[in-house]
Design an enzyme around this catalytic site. Structure first.
Site, PDB file in Angstrom:
ATOM      1  N   LYS A 116      22.696  17.769 -11.096  1.00 16.84           N
ATOM      2  CA  LYS A 116      22.702  17.709 -12.503  1.00 16.84           C
ATOM      3  C   LYS A 116      24.016  16.550 -12.600  1.00 16.84           C
ATOM      4  O   LYS A 116      23.969  15.804 -13.805  1.00 16.84           O
ATOM      5  CB  LYS A 116      22.551  18.559 -13.486  1.00 16.84           C
ATOM      6  CG  LYS A 116      21.410  19.592 -13.251  1.00 16.84           C
ATOM      7  CD  LYS A 116      20.063  18.790 -13.893  1.00 16.84           C
ATOM      8  CE  LYS A 116      18.973  19.879 -14.004  1.00 16.84           C
ATOM      9  NZ  LYS A 116      18.384  20.281 -12.475  1.00 16.84           N
TER      10      LYS A 116
HETATM   11  C1  PLP Z   1      17.184  20.344 -11.835  1.00 18.29           C
HETATM   12  C2  PLP Z   1      17.088  20.833 -10.588  1.00 18.29           C
HETATM   13  C3  PLP Z   1      16.060  20.584  -9.667  1.00 18.29           C
HETATM   14  C4  PLP Z   1      14.635  19.883 -10.187  1.00 18.29           C
HETATM   15  O1  PLP Z   1      15.324  18.495 -10.523  1.00 18.29           O
HETATM   16  P1  PLP Z   1      14.069  17.752 -11.462  1.00 18.29           P
HETATM   17  O2  PLP Z   1      14.514  16.304 -11.643  1.00 18.29           O
HETATM   18  O3  PLP Z   1      14.011  18.381 -12.894  1.00 18.29           O
HETATM   19  O4  PLP Z   1      12.792  17.609 -10.786  1.00 18.29           O
HETATM   20  C5  PLP Z   1      16.178  20.988  -8.389  1.00 18.29           C
HETATM   21  N1  PLP Z   1      17.068  21.529  -7.914  1.00 18.29           N
HETATM   22  C6  PLP Z   1      17.984  21.974  -8.631  1.00 18.29           C
HETATM   23  C7  PLP Z   1      19.338  22.752  -8.157  1.00 18.29           C
HETATM   24  C8  PLP Z   1      18.242  21.644 -10.210  1.00 18.29           C
HETATM   25  O5  PLP Z   1      19.142  22.054 -10.733  1.00 18.29           O
END
Ligand code: PLP
Length: 507
Positions: A116
Site C-alpha cells: 500500500k
Molecule cells: C491490499 C493488499 C492486497 C490486495 O490488493 P488489491 O489491490 O486490493 O487487489 C494484497 N496483499 C496485501 C498485503 C495487501 O495489503
C-alpha cells in the site's frame, strides 16, 4: 487528457478533478479516456531511469494538467531512497529452482512494510496539488476506515503533509496486534486514530455516512476544511501502481532475462480489491509485453469464479483467512476492467453494478468473458495450501514469503501444472513483509515456538521468526517496540461524528 466515468458517458473531468473528487457524481469510477502508448524504444530508454524518474515519466502521460515540475516534486518526495530499505522501492528478486525460474517483485520495503506504501506515499502529494487546483486554500480531512494495512499506510503517507489531516478508524478487535501497534504509535501533528466498537463494515458504513452528512460538511466548511478520501477507487492510488510493472520489466531487461524485443512475461498478483492487478492490465494496454495476468485469491474466491465462469456472485460465506488483506467479496476496481473490455460501454457497466447492488450478482455476456479470459487466468487456495507454500518456498528456494505472497506462489504453481507454461518469464508480485504476519508465517514453517505458552506480545513472534530463519526484522517494525502509544480512544459507532470533530480539532 480527460477522465470519464464508468457509469455515465457525460461526465468528463481533468486529472486533478478526478483525484480531488475520488468517486464520480454518479457513483462510478474515473478512468482515462484513452491510455497513452509506450513504444519499444521508449521502454528501452526507461531501462536507465531510476524509480522516481520512471514514475515521473509515466505519471506525466496521465496528469496532463500538472506541470512537469509538480510531478517531479511528487515522485521525488514519495520514492526517496531513504524511505525504502535497500533504496529501491520495487526490487526484483530471482528465485531459481531446477528448470523453473520465478521472480518476486518485492513491494514491501517502504515505511509500513506492505505494498500500500507504493501508492499511499505519493497520493498525499498528488491530492494536495489536485486540491490546490480545484479548491484552493482548503484543508483536506482524509477519513479512512481500515481493516489493517491501508490505515497505517495512509497515516504514514499523510503524516505532516501541509494542508491535510488524516483520521483513521479501525475495528477494535478486527486488526492484528502488530497492525494495531503500528497505528496507535503513529507520529505526526496532523494524524488521529480511533478504535471502533464494531467490525470493519460498521466502521466503513459510518465513515461513508459522515462523508455525505451535510451538517458535518458545513461544520468543516466553516473552518475552511473539506472531507476527502484515500481509498483504492481513487485514480491517484491506481496510477502510481502502473509504474512498478514497467520497473519490473526494465529490471528483467537489465538482467538479460528478456531475450528478444517484445518478449512477453506473466504477472501473478495476490488480489483483493482488484487494484494491483488492474494496474498491470493498464500497463499491458499501454504496450508492456504481457502474456497472462494471473489473479490469485484466497478462500474468498469470488474473482476466481468470475474469471472462470462470467458470473460474479457475492452471496457466499465470508471467510476470515491468514491473508486478511484479500478477505473481500466486492472488488470495486473490477468495474474499471469491465468498462475497458466492453469498449467503454457505460450503460452495460451501470446495469451490472445495479444488479450487483440489488441481487448480489451479475453475469457478463460471452464476448466480454472471452476478452477477459484472453488475458486473465484465475486461481485460489485455502489457508492450508498457503501454509504449505510458505514452507515449500523456504525449503526449496530458501525464500521467506508472507501469507498474501504465498497465495500468489501457490496459484502460479497451479497455473504451471495446468497449462504447462513454464517458459514464460514470470513475476510474482509480493505484497507484504513476512514480519507483518509473523505468527502465521511461524506456524506455517512448523515452528513449535509458535505453540509455546507465554507468547503474549506481538514482538515475540517477530523475534522468533528472525531467529528461526536468520532473516532481519525490518527497521520500521523493530522501531515500533520503542514507540509510545499515542492513541487510546475507543468510540461507539454512534459517537463517531464527535470523534471526527475532536480529532479534526473542531470540538
Ligand atoms: C491490499 C493488499 C492486497 C490486495 O490488493 P488489491 O489491490 O486490493 O487487489 C494484497 N496483499 C496485501 C498485503 C495487501 O495489503
Amino acid at each position: 487528457m480527460k477522465y470519464i466515468c464508468t457509469r455515465n458517458r457525460m461526465e468528463s473531468v481533468e486529472a486533478s478533478q478526478a483525484i480531488a473528487q475520488g468517486i464520480s457524481a454518479s457513483g462510478g469510477l474515473f478512468v482515462p479516456e484513452e491510455l497513452p502508448k509506450i513504444s519499444h524504444a521508449e521502454l528501452c530508454a526507461m531501462q536507465t531511469m531510476d524509480y522516481p524518474q520512471l514514475a515521473q515519466h509515466i505519471l506525466a502521460k496521465f496528469l496532463t494538467d500538472f506541470t512537469p515540475e509538480e510531478i517531479k516534486e511528487c515522485t521525488e518526495a514519495a520514492y526517496r531512497a531513504d524511505k525504502f530499505s535497500g533504496g529501491h522501492p520495487a526490487p526484483l528478486v530471482m528465485l531459481q529452482n531446477g528448470d523453473i525460474t520465478q521472480y518476486a517483485l518485492e513491494l514491501w520495503h517502504g515505511p509500513t512494510c506492505a505494498f500500500k506504501d507504493m501508492a499511499l506515499q505519493i497520493l498525499p502529494h498528488l491530492l494536495v496539488k489536485s486540491l490546490a487546483k480545484t479548491t484552493p486554500g482548503k484543508t483536506a480531512v482524509i477519513l479512512v476506515a481500515t481493516s489493517g494495512d491501508t490505515g497505517k499506510a495512509a497515516l504514514e503517507g499523510f503524516k505532516d503533509v501541509d494542508g491535510t489531516r488524516v483520521l483513521v478508524f479501525y475495528p477494535q478487535n478486527g486488526v492484528s496486534p502488530m497492525q494495531k501497534r503500528q497505528m496507535v504509535t503513529q507520529e505526526g501533528g496532523n494524524v488521529g486514530v480511533c478504535a471502533i466498537e464494531g467490525n470493519f463494515d460498521d466502521a466503513q458504513t459510518a465513515v461513508k455516512g459522515i462523508f455525505t452528512d451535510s451538517v458535518m460538511q458545513q461544520t468543516l466548511a466553516q473552518h475552511n476544511m473539506m472531507f476527502s478520501s484515500a481509498n483504492s477507487i481513487n485514480w491517484g492510488r491506481l496510477l502510481p501502481q502502473i509504474v512498478y510493472y514497467f520497473s519490473a520489466y526494465c529490471q528483467l531487461m537489465n538482467s538479460g532475462e528478456i531475450d528478444y524485443e517484445g518478449e512477453k512475461v506473466n504477472f501473478v498478483v495476490p488480489t483483493g480489491n482488484f487494484g494491483n492487478i488492474l494496474a498491470a492490465y493498464y500497463a499491458m494496454k499501454m504496450g508492456l509485453p504481457v502474456n497472462r495476468l494471473i489473479c490469485a485469491s484466497n478462500e474468498n474466491n469470488v474473482l476466481t469464479d468470475f474469471i472462470r465462469t462470467g458470473t460474479y456472485n457475492r452471496c457466499r460465506p465470508f471467510h476470515t483467512t491468514i491473508s486478511p488483506s484479500m478477505d473481500i467479496l466486492v472488488s470495486s476496481n473490477l468495474e474499471r476492467l469491465l468498462f475497458d473490455v466492453t469498449g467503454n460501454d457505460a450503460e452495460k457497466v451501470a446495469g451490472w453494478m445495479r444488479q450487483l447492488n440489488e441481487t448480489g450478482s451479475y453475469t457478463v455476456d460471452a464476448e466480454t468473458l472471452a476478452r477477459i479470459q484472453s488475458v486473465f487466468y484465475a486461481g485460489c487456495c485455502d489457508d492450508a495450501a498457503t501454509c504449505q507454500t510458505i514452507r515449500k518456498m523456504k525449503e526449496t528456494e530458501n525464500y521467506l514469503c508472507d501469507t498474501h505472497s504465498a497465495v500468489a506462489f501457490a496459484v502460479y504453481h497451479e497455473y504451471v501444472a495446468e497449462t504447462g507454461d513454464k517458459d514464460t518469464p514470470t513475476v510474482v508480485v509480493s505484497t507484504a513483509s513476512p514480519y507483518k504476519f509473523a505468527a502465521s508465517v511461524l506456524q506455517a514453517l512448523g515452528s513449535d515456538l509458535y505453540a509455546q505458552d507465554g507468547v503474549n506480545d506481538e514482538f515475540e513472534h517477530v523475534y522468533q521468526l528472525s531467529a528461526l530463519t536468520g532473516t532481519e526484522v525490518p527497521e520500521p517494525i523493530r522501531a515500533l517496540a520503542g514507540k509510545a502509544v499515542r492513541f487510546e480512544d475507543v468510540s461507539s459507532v454512534a459517537d463517531m461524528r464527535q470523534a471526527v470533530l475532536r480529532l479534526a480539532g473542531l470540538a
